[in-house]
Enzyme design. Structure first.
Site: not given
Length: 267
Positions: A90, A92, A94
């Site tokens: 993954e 990310d 955020e």
């Protein structure tokens, strides 16, 4: 192969679908802009219709223009969107809730379910006042995180699905500050629903997504690494705006931990 313009003219339904919180998703401007809303009842999220094995994946985001402490808005690529396979990979972006500047952007990288590679940056602009572009170039040579046109993080790596969402993260996202539900609903806005990527069918077809061709421009020599101007922009951004991470903010990008795994991700 799928290649389309990542601009304001592409409709959400062309490339995406809502995965949760349908009642908290609003489409405007003939489907070219989507608002995700979070209140005390629920948040919302959406993901791409198909998976990809390489490309330049980006989205334009405007954060809630109010005290949204405890709220997390995210844009990420993951190899396991349903959370069923395990050992997922993954990447990310955020956006951690805040009651005002400085606003915090956190990036993270997971490999085989192992994360712990968080790096936090302060925005050098107000992300609640207008749309800004957040993107990842992903090919067989490197992963580059971009904010607008500025690279902020690099991995020598290969990394299957693009997901955007808004949810409650008050236990960790805002330095312990609780979500002020009197401010709800919290609305994050998204535009730019084009996808520039090589569609991933199965493992047998993965290699076709790593060749260099005019259609797969992100695999070309220009994207084997950063050019001198980009390297300077990267170093400037990390020196000025990186304030917390698993490695020193002054570390050279070539010393950053590498993931030596050939992974394939859906967008």
């Amino acid at each position: 192969m799928a290649k389309s313009r990542a601009d304001h003219s592409v409709s959400f339904d062309n490339n995406y679908h809502v995965t949760w919180g349908n009642s908290h998703v609003t489409s405007v401007n003939q489907g070219t802009e989507v608002h995700l809303r979070m209140d005390i009842a629920a948040g919302a999220g959406f993901e791409s219709n198909v998976g990809y094995a390489s490309g330049y994946f980006q989205i334009k985001i405007k954060l809630p223009n109010k005290d949204f402490s405890g709220v997390v808005v995210a844009f990420y690529l993951t190899s396991d969107p349903d959370g069923k396979e395990g050992n997922h990979d993954e990447l990310d972006f955020e956006f951690l809730g805040s009651n005002g500047p400085p606003f915090t952007l956190q990036t993270n990288v997971f490999s085989n379910d192992k994360g712990g590679r968080e790096q936090r940056f302060h925005h050098w602009f107000d992300p609640t006042s207008d749309f800004h572009t957040y993107g990842i170039v992903w090919n067989q040579h490197q992963l580059v995180f971009y904010v607008d046109k500025t690279p902020i993080r690099v991995f020598k790596n290969n990394t299957k699905i693009g997901v955007r969402s808004i949810w409650n993260g008050e236990t960790w996202a805002s330095g312990g500050r609780k979500t002020h539900w009197s401010q709800a609903p919290f609305v994050a806005s998204f535009v730019g629903f084009g996808v520039t990527g090589c569609q991933f069918q199965n493992s047998a077809s993965k290699d076709q997504c790593y060749i260099s061709s005019p259609k797969l421009w992100w695999n070309g020599d220009k994207y084997l690494g950063l050019d001198p101007t980009q390297r300077k922009a990267l170093q400037d951004a990390r020196t000025k705006y990186l304030y917390d991470g698993y490695c020193s903010k002054h570390a050279d990008i070539h010393k950053e931990r590498q993931i030596n795994k050939n992974i394939s991700i859906f967008f």
